[in-house]
Design an enzyme around this catalytic site. Structure first.
Site, short mmCIF file in Angstrom:
data_model
loop_
_atom_site.label_atom_id
_atom_site.label_comp_id
_atom_site.label_asym_id
_atom_site.label_seq_id
_atom_site.Cartn_x
_atom_site.Cartn_y
_atom_site.Cartn_z
N ASN A 10 0.87 -1.17 0.00
CA ASN A 10 0.00 0.00 0.00
C ASN A 10 0.91 1.23 0.00
O ASN A 10 1.50 1.56 1.02
CB ASN A 10 -0.90 -0.03 1.25
CG ASN A 10 -1.76 1.21 1.37
OD1 ASN A 10 -1.79 2.05 0.48
ND2 ASN A 10 -2.46 1.33 2.49
N TRP A 11 0.99 1.86 -1.14
CA TRP A 11 1.92 2.99 -1.28
C TRP A 11 1.39 4.26 -0.63
O TRP A 11 2.09 5.25 -0.53
CB TRP A 11 2.25 3.24 -2.76
CG TRP A 11 2.97 2.10 -3.42
CD1 TRP A 11 3.45 0.96 -2.81
CD2 TRP A 11 3.31 1.97 -4.82
NE1 TRP A 11 4.06 0.15 -3.74
CE2 TRP A 11 3.99 0.73 -4.97
CE3 TRP A 11 3.10 2.77 -5.93
CZ2 TRP A 11 4.46 0.28 -6.21
CZ3 TRP A 11 3.56 2.33 -7.17
CH2 TRP A 11 4.24 1.10 -7.31
N LYS A 12 0.13 4.26 -0.23
CA LYS A 12 -0.49 5.43 0.40
C LYS A 12 -0.22 6.69 -0.43
O LYS A 12 -0.17 6.63 -1.65
CB LYS A 12 -0.01 5.56 1.86
CG LYS A 12 -0.23 4.26 2.66
CD LYS A 12 -0.01 4.41 4.13
CE LYS A 12 -0.23 3.07 4.83
NZ LYS A 12 -0.09 3.16 6.27
N HIS A 95 -9.58 1.22 5.21
CA HIS A 95 -8.26 1.35 5.84
C HIS A 95 -8.41 2.25 7.07
O HIS A 95 -9.21 3.18 7.08
CB HIS A 95 -7.26 1.95 4.85
CG HIS A 95 -5.85 1.87 5.37
ND1 HIS A 95 -5.36 2.77 6.29
CD2 HIS A 95 -4.86 0.99 5.13
CE1 HIS A 95 -4.11 2.43 6.59
NE2 HIS A 95 -3.78 1.35 5.90
N GLU A 97 -6.74 4.59 8.11
CA GLU A 97 -6.55 6.03 7.82
C GLU A 97 -7.83 6.62 7.22
O GLU A 97 -8.15 7.78 7.46
CB GLU A 97 -5.33 6.21 6.91
CG GLU A 97 -4.04 5.95 7.69
CD GLU A 97 -2.91 5.32 6.91
OE1 GLU A 97 -2.93 5.36 5.67
OE2 GLU A 97 -1.99 4.78 7.56
N GLU A 167 -5.27 -4.91 10.62
CA GLU A 167 -4.24 -3.90 10.81
C GLU A 167 -4.49 -3.15 12.12
O GLU A 167 -5.27 -2.18 12.15
CB GLU A 167 -4.24 -2.90 9.65
CG GLU A 167 -3.98 -3.51 8.29
CD GLU A 167 -3.41 -2.49 7.31
OE1 GLU A 167 -2.36 -2.79 6.73
OE2 GLU A 167 -3.99 -1.40 7.14
N GLY A 173 2.68 2.21 10.84
CA GLY A 173 3.62 3.32 10.70
C GLY A 173 4.35 3.68 11.97
O GLY A 173 4.98 4.73 12.06
N SER A 213 3.56 -2.24 10.28
CA SER A 213 5.01 -2.33 10.46
C SER A 213 5.59 -3.70 10.07
O SER A 213 6.50 -4.20 10.74
CB SER A 213 5.41 -1.95 11.89
OG SER A 213 5.02 -0.61 12.15
N GLY A 234 2.98 -1.16 4.29
CA GLY A 234 3.03 0.26 3.97
C GLY A 234 4.47 0.68 3.70
O GLY A 234 5.00 0.47 2.61
N GLY A 235 5.11 1.25 4.70
CA GLY A 235 6.45 1.83 4.54
C GLY A 235 7.45 0.93 3.83
O GLY A 235 8.17 1.38 2.93
P1 13P Z 1 3.11 0.31 7.69
O1 13P Z 1 3.63 -0.96 7.09
O2 13P Z 1 3.84 1.54 7.22
O3 13P Z 1 3.00 0.23 9.19
O4 13P Z 1 1.61 0.52 7.15
C1 13P Z 1 0.71 -0.56 7.23
C2 13P Z 1 -0.52 -0.23 6.48
O5 13P Z 1 -1.29 0.62 6.89
C3 13P Z 1 -0.77 -0.92 5.21
O6 13P Z 1 -2.04 -0.67 4.74
#
Ligand code: 13P
Length: 252
Positions: A10-12, A95, A97, A167, A173, A213, A234-235
């Site tokens: 997920n590149w956000k 998600h 977020e 999640e 994050g 993470s 994510g990251g």
């Molecule tokens: P991180 O891997 O950066 O913690 O993000 C997880 C996430 O929200 C994937 O959708």
């Protein structure tokens, strides 16, 4: 019941056009095609560029969100048919977020999940508790409410084909990952809920990813858990090297 592992990035709201193309190219070149499904979720504006790279490869891509209506006066929104038009296979819905920053309710997410199937997309329904909810012992109650509303309008056949991503909000994050045992416990709870609501066959077919993470250093032990069927990263999905290492852990 064997479920194919799905490793997704997920590149956000990250990267620019050139780095998105370069990342997609590196993944297409080096990700193993067998034994593991791989998908990336670019920002909408870069989907066309990513499509150019991934179109004839086994790597799938999808949207990070969508609205439930097919078209109309919804300024700033993207519909299921638009994602299909771009060759997307998946769409992330609910998600944390979206829920916490943009105020999306579980009911809205449920309508989006139903619309995703209606348009031929596979929804990745995200669920997860905050740290306060975990401390209050409310984790099960929170994820069951999110899951229940998320699948409310689905047929059992659709449920079997959906993807769930657990999640925990406190692990996103933050660098703080749920332990494999903590994650497995919630994944097993979600599968038990699905068994009770539908049956063991359907529950056994649903892929449940873990997200929060995930890194090359912790991916293997998370993915070794019996009810963890993939990772939503994510990251660590923003660099080819770390994402490919997580894919390799998913293959093992
Ligand atoms: P991180 O891997 O950066 O913690 O993000 C997880 C996430 O929200 C994937 O959708």
């Amino acid at each position: 019941m064997s479920r194919r592992t799905l490793i997704a990035g997920n590149w956000k709201m990250n990267l620019d056009r050139m780095s998105a193309i370069a990342l997609a190219e590196a993944i297409a070149r080096e990700a193993p095609a067998e034994d593991v499904d791989v998908a990336v979720f670019p920002p909408f504006v870069y989907m066309e560029a990513v499509r150019g790279v991934l179109e004839r490869t086994p790597i799938a891509y999808g949207g990070q969100n969508m609205y439930f209506a097919s078209s109309g006066a919804y300024t700033g929104e993207i519909s299921g048919p638009m994602l299909i038009d771009m060759g997307a296979r998946y769409v992330i819905l609910g998600h944390s977020e979206r829920r916490h920053i943009f105020g999306e309710s579980s009911q809205l997410v449920g309508k989006k999940v139903a619309a995703a199937f209606e348009h031929g997309l596979v929804p990745v329904l995200c669920v997860g508790e905050t740290i306060e909810q975990r401390r209050d012992g409310a984790t099960q109650q929170v994820v069951f409410e999110q899951l229940g509303a998320g699948v409310a309008e689905l047929s059992s056949d659709q449920v079997a084909r959906m993807v769930i991503a657990y999640e925990p909000v406190w692990a996103i994050g933050t660098g703080e990952t749920a332990t494999p045992e903590q994650a497995q416990e919630v994944h097993a709870d979600l599968r038990t809920w699905l068994t009770d609501r539908y049956n063991a066959d359907i529950a056994g077919r649903v892929r449940i990813q873990y997200g929060g993470s995930v890194k090359p250093s912790n991916a293997a032990e998370l993915l070794a858990q019996p009810d963890i069927d993939g990772a939503l990263v994510g990251g660590a999905s923003l660099e080819a090297e770390s994402f490919l290492a997580i894919i390799a852990a998913g293959k093992a």
